[in-house]
Design a protein around this motif. Structure first.
Motif, PDB file in Angstrom:
ATOM      1  N   ALA A 124       0.819  -1.204   0.000  1.00  0.00           N
ATOM      2  CA  ALA A 124       0.000   0.000   0.000  1.00  0.00           C
ATOM      3  C   ALA A 124       0.862   1.266   0.000  1.00  0.00           C
ATOM      4  O   ALA A 124       0.441   2.302  -0.525  1.00  0.00           O
ATOM      5  N   VAL A 207      -4.352   2.825   2.500  1.00  0.00           N
ATOM      6  CA  VAL A 207      -5.232   3.117   1.364  1.00  0.00           C
ATOM      7  C   VAL A 207      -6.313   4.110   1.778  1.00  0.00           C
ATOM      8  O   VAL A 207      -6.654   5.031   1.016  1.00  0.00           O
ATOM      9  N   TRP A 211      -7.144   7.806   0.113  1.00  0.00           N
ATOM     10  CA  TRP A 211      -8.466   8.208  -0.359  1.00  0.00           C
ATOM     11  C   TRP A 211      -8.920   9.503   0.308  1.00  0.00           C
ATOM     12  O   TRP A 211      -9.384  10.431  -0.360  1.00  0.00           O
TER      13      TRP A 211
END
Length: 223
Positions: A124, A207, A211
């Protein structure tokens, strides 16, 4: 906190149960300036060891998380009147000698200096870096070694609002046109287990931070 401040630069280390490394890390950093360790609810004596080694200590009575530990340390440093702060991990992964490079960039006019690691621990992190390089021209915003001109922190009055894994401030600063320099840094294997872990939960947290960075970082500029 009786130790006298000796310079304009301070190293800020968020720490959770880092008894195995903290004294050695603080000892190595003392040659470059003052150190404040944010003991984020440790149960192994991390804070006492940091204080005995010569650092300042800001203590959280309970674990509040990496981002809040960074915020506490940076706001404390800003309130004490320091001009620059450099954040590092308390596990010894970052080389103390790199502080001089970060300090020079700050003294020459950078608002924020971001480390670019030679390796990443999780998939990630690689994904985050690919996206952030495209969107904000930041090669490795997840690197724990960053330098800040503390006037920015004082003006903002906060550092993190959405559990950004330490990335929110530099993303917002990049969007607002702040002077951000990037420096390649080498990393060493850490002592003990990471507070984030290496499994699915850690990757999902990263993640999520990406976002939220995309959808929320535009709401406040740091200039």
């Amino acid at each position: 906190m009786s130790k006298q401040r000796i310079c304009e630069l301070i190293a800020v280390l968020p720490a959770l149960n880092e008894a195995g490394s903290i004294a050695n890390v603080v000892d190595k950093l003392k040659a470059y300036g003052d150190i404040v360790v944010v003991d984020d609810g440790s149960t192994d004596g991390t804070g006492d060891l940091a204080l005995a080694a010569g650092g300042f200590v800001v203590s959280h009575s309970v674990n509040r998380g990496y981002e809040q530990a960074l915020e506490s340390g940076l706001l404390w440093a800003a309130a004490q009147g320091y001009r620059y702060a450099i954040t590092l991990d308390a596990d010894g992964q970052h080389s103390a000698s790199a502080i001089a490079l970060f300090a020079r960039e700050l003294e020459e006019g950078a608002d924020i200096v971001v480390g670019v690691r030679d390796r990443k621990q999780r998939w990630a992190e690689t994904f985050f870096s690919l996206i952030s390089k495209r969107l904000w021209k930041l090669d490795d915003p997840l690197c724990g070694m960053k330098g800040y001109r503390l006037d920015l922190i004082r003006a903002a009055g906060r550092f993190d609002t959405y559990s950004s894994v330490g990335t929110e401030f530099c993303i917002r600063a990049a969007r607002s046109g702040s002077r951000i320099h990037q420096i390649e840094v080498s990393t060493s294997p850490r002592i003990g287990a990471s507070r984030f872990g290496g499994g699915l939960r850690a990757n999902l947290k990263i993640v999520r931070a990406l976002w939220l960075g995309i959808i929320r970082a535009k709401t406040l500029d740091y200039t």
